[in-house]
Design a protein around this motif. Sequence first.
Motif, PDB file in Angstrom:
ATOM      1  N   SER A 166      71.388  42.460  38.115  1.00  0.00           N
ATOM      2  CA  SER A 166      72.112  43.708  37.874  1.00  0.00           C
ATOM      3  C   SER A 166      71.863  44.208  36.455  1.00  0.00           C
ATOM      4  CB  SER A 166      73.618  43.487  38.083  1.00  0.00           C
ATOM      5  OG  SER A 166      74.353  44.604  37.642  1.00  0.00           O
TER       6      SER A 166
ATOM      7  N   SER B  67      73.650  37.455  39.983  1.00  0.00           N
ATOM      8  CA  SER B  67      73.120  38.505  40.856  1.00  0.00           C
ATOM      9  C   SER B  67      71.618  38.352  41.037  1.00  0.00           C
ATOM     10  CB  SER B  67      73.447  39.891  40.282  1.00  0.00           C
ATOM     11  OG  SER B  67      72.775  40.110  39.042  1.00  0.00           O
TER      12      SER B  67
ATOM     13  N   THR C 201      78.317  45.052  40.165  1.00  0.00           N
ATOM     14  CA  THR C 201      78.565  46.395  39.620  1.00  0.00           C
ATOM     15  C   THR C 201      80.056  46.679  39.528  1.00  0.00           C
ATOM     16  OG1 THR C 201      76.502  47.129  40.665  1.00  0.00           O
ATOM     17  CG2 THR C 201      77.995  48.835  39.867  1.00  0.00           C
TER      18      THR C 201
END
Length: 323
Positions: free
Chosen positions: A12, A62, A170
């Motif tokens: 991310s 991530s 996120t």
Amino acid sequence: MKEFFGLLKKGSRSALWASIINAVLAVIKGITFFITGNVAMFAELMHSIGDSANQLFVFIGSALSKKAPTDRFPGGFARLVNLVLLGAVLIVGILAYETIVKGIHHIMEPPGSGSWFWLNISVLGIAVVLESFVLFKAMKEITGDLGKDIKGFSIVTESFKNVGDAKPATKLVFLEDLVATVGALIAMIAIVIGTYTPFIQAEGYASVIIGLMLFYVVGRIFLDNAAGILGVSDEDMEKKIGDLVFEEPDIKDIRTLMVIREGDELHVELKVELDPNKTVGEADKIRDNIEKKILNEKGVTEVIIESDVDDHVQSWNNPKTSK
């Protein structure tokens, strides 16, 4: 090691940006706190340390969640990001507790009016600007996943509307930097009040408020990712895929449909009912058409479709017949 660095490229980006910026802010706030001893600045220091560590873990988690399945882990690593986030919130929880304790101590035994007013205000002003930058990048990531061309102030409004459907990493960045931006503004207001009015406990109350906001983030992220580890169903996507399946004219009914969210990925299991007069070849072609349509949906990585003959008992609401 080469595979590890390759996976990091898939992590991310909003989490990486947030980690770097919060690390810089933590250094600046730490120096300022040791100079001024301001309790509101201490709260912001704890916040930035927690955010930086959290978001670094989130970035790595991530990235590793994109690792391909292995013989030992045939189900893949998609849920790893949920596990990492559960560990990350523990850090935020500890720092939130320390922030509240420090604030209560300041309220009970307020020190004399402090100095270094402009230094504190300037540092927090820089924090607001940088945190807002990271927050906006998280907003753009949320709206970008919608597949629409969203620009201007609509990015802000749409990100708030759709934060519930955002990727786990996120969502954490969004919530943490929203709290960080608001927290820095609260700290600035408290310093102004504590400096120019007799209410010198204002900074302590600000510290407590910031700590409570951090606990809110802990609770929200914990519940979301605990559900993610267990394998939570995505009801909105189930309805969307159900409508998509019925666009195929030869589908008589949907007997079962499950959409399971694992990290950033969606896994679809579907059993449809067909006309008993269809040949095996025709049934295979229908399943292939449906599979292609479903795989085009954002986040869907696996589709398992079974078929059976129509039992003339409607199990799923067909939008064509309900109109």
